[in-house]
Scaffold this active site. Structure first.
Site, PDB file in Angstrom:
ATOM      1  N   CYS A  84     -40.632  26.275  62.689  1.00 30.10           N
ATOM      2  CA  CYS A  84     -40.983  26.505  64.093  1.00 30.10           C
ATOM      3  C   CYS A  84     -42.133  25.592  64.546  1.00 30.10           C
ATOM      4  O   CYS A  84     -41.927  24.395  64.677  1.00 30.10           O
ATOM      5  CB  CYS A  84     -41.264  27.979  64.343  1.00 30.10           C
ATOM      6  N   HIS A 179     -37.479  31.040  61.810  1.00 28.11           N
ATOM      7  CA  HIS A 179     -38.496  31.563  60.884  1.00 28.11           C
ATOM      8  C   HIS A 179     -37.873  32.165  59.619  1.00 28.11           C
ATOM      9  O   HIS A 179     -37.687  33.380  59.544  1.00 28.11           O
ATOM     10  CB  HIS A 179     -39.314  32.652  61.589  1.00 28.11           C
ATOM     11  N   GLU A 181     -39.243  32.799  57.033  1.00 28.94           N
ATOM     12  CA  GLU A 181     -40.258  33.670  56.405  1.00 28.94           C
ATOM     13  C   GLU A 181     -40.247  35.078  57.000  1.00 28.94           C
ATOM     14  O   GLU A 181     -40.974  35.947  56.528  1.00 28.94           O
ATOM     15  CB  GLU A 181     -41.655  33.034  56.526  1.00 28.94           C
TER      16      GLU A 181
HETATM   17  N1  GLN Z   1     -43.010  26.767  70.636  1.00 29.78           N
HETATM   18  C1  GLN Z   1     -44.193  27.087  69.880  1.00 29.78           C
HETATM   19  C2  GLN Z   1     -45.192  25.925  69.907  1.00 29.78           C
HETATM   20  O1  GLN Z   1     -45.061  25.030  70.656  1.00 29.78           O
HETATM   21  C3  GLN Z   1     -43.855  27.439  68.439  1.00 29.78           C
HETATM   22  C4  GLN Z   1     -43.407  28.875  68.371  1.00 29.78           C
HETATM   23  C5  GLN Z   1     -43.407  29.468  66.982  1.00 29.78           C
HETATM   24  O2  GLN Z   1     -43.889  28.888  65.993  1.00 29.78           O
HETATM   25  N2  GLN Z   1     -42.914  30.673  66.903  1.00 29.78           N
HETATM   26  O3  GLN Z   1     -46.138  25.905  69.203  1.00 29.78           O
END
Ligand code: GLN
Length: 198
Positions: A84, A179, A181
């Protein structure tokens, strides 16, 4: 064997637990360390960037001087996995929001990202995702997730949703927009561990 989780911000403990679980599943042992300052990355055989807030993560990694160490680790072929916000950090370029805010990216992969690719309506969702290295769908949890909008020649696309790339690999770097995790299915972490133990 030592695996470092960048622990400046984000869902660090979930990654630590997932790694411990995945290690136990395969009957392997490794020391898992959390990284807040420079000096630790060079001692690690594998690195994980968690989800969180990529602007904050990028800024602090730079401030702590960890960015240079990470780039060295990439050059040395140390397996690296970003999830992410961690995926965003691996990118070479970002969308207009990233450019406007001069957000710091590490440029470990030849990819361009859209930080919040799954707008409001789909801010968070779960989906049975087909990932190229798995033989059955993975229940992937997306939270304000990014997507890869452009991928260079050396990048292997591992999964997409409606044409948006959500998992990719280049050399020793793995990036997932969701995610792994946050679920009990350890197959994504196992794929990362395969790179360390094989
Ligand atoms: N879109 C988020 C960012 O720009 C990331 C979101 C996440 O890690 N759940 O940091």
């Amino acid at each position: 064997m030592r695996i470092g989780v960048i622990a400046i911000q984000g869902d660090v403990s979930e990654h630590v637990e997932s790694l411990e679980r995945a290690l136990a599943e395969r009957g392997a042992t490794a020391e898992i360390v959390t990284i807040k300052h420079k000096g630790i990355v060079p001692t690690c055989d594998g690195l994980v960037f968690p989800g969180g807030e990529s602007t904050t993560l990028g800024r602090l990694i730079l401030r702590e001087g960890i960015d240079v160490e990470i780039k060295d680790a990439k050059e040395k072929g140390i397996p690296i996995m970003g999830t992410c916000a961690g995926l965003i950090l691996t990118a070479k370029a970002g969308d207009s929001q990233v450019e406007k805010t001069h957000q710091h990216l590490l440029g470990l992969m030849d990819i361009k990202v859209n930080r919040n690719a799954f707008g409001r309506q789909f801010e968070s969702f779960e989906i049975g995702l087909d990932i190229s290295f798995l033989d059955s769908p993975y229940n992937a949890v997306f939270i304000r997730a990014p997507a890869i909008t452009e991928a260079g020649e050396g990048v292997k696309v591992l999964a997409s949703i409606d044409g948006k790339i959500v998992a990719a690999e280049q050399d020793n770097v793995l990036a997932f927009a969701f995610h792994p995790e946050l679920t009990d299915d350890m197959r994504v972490h196992q794929y990362f561990l395969d790179k360390l133990f094989n």
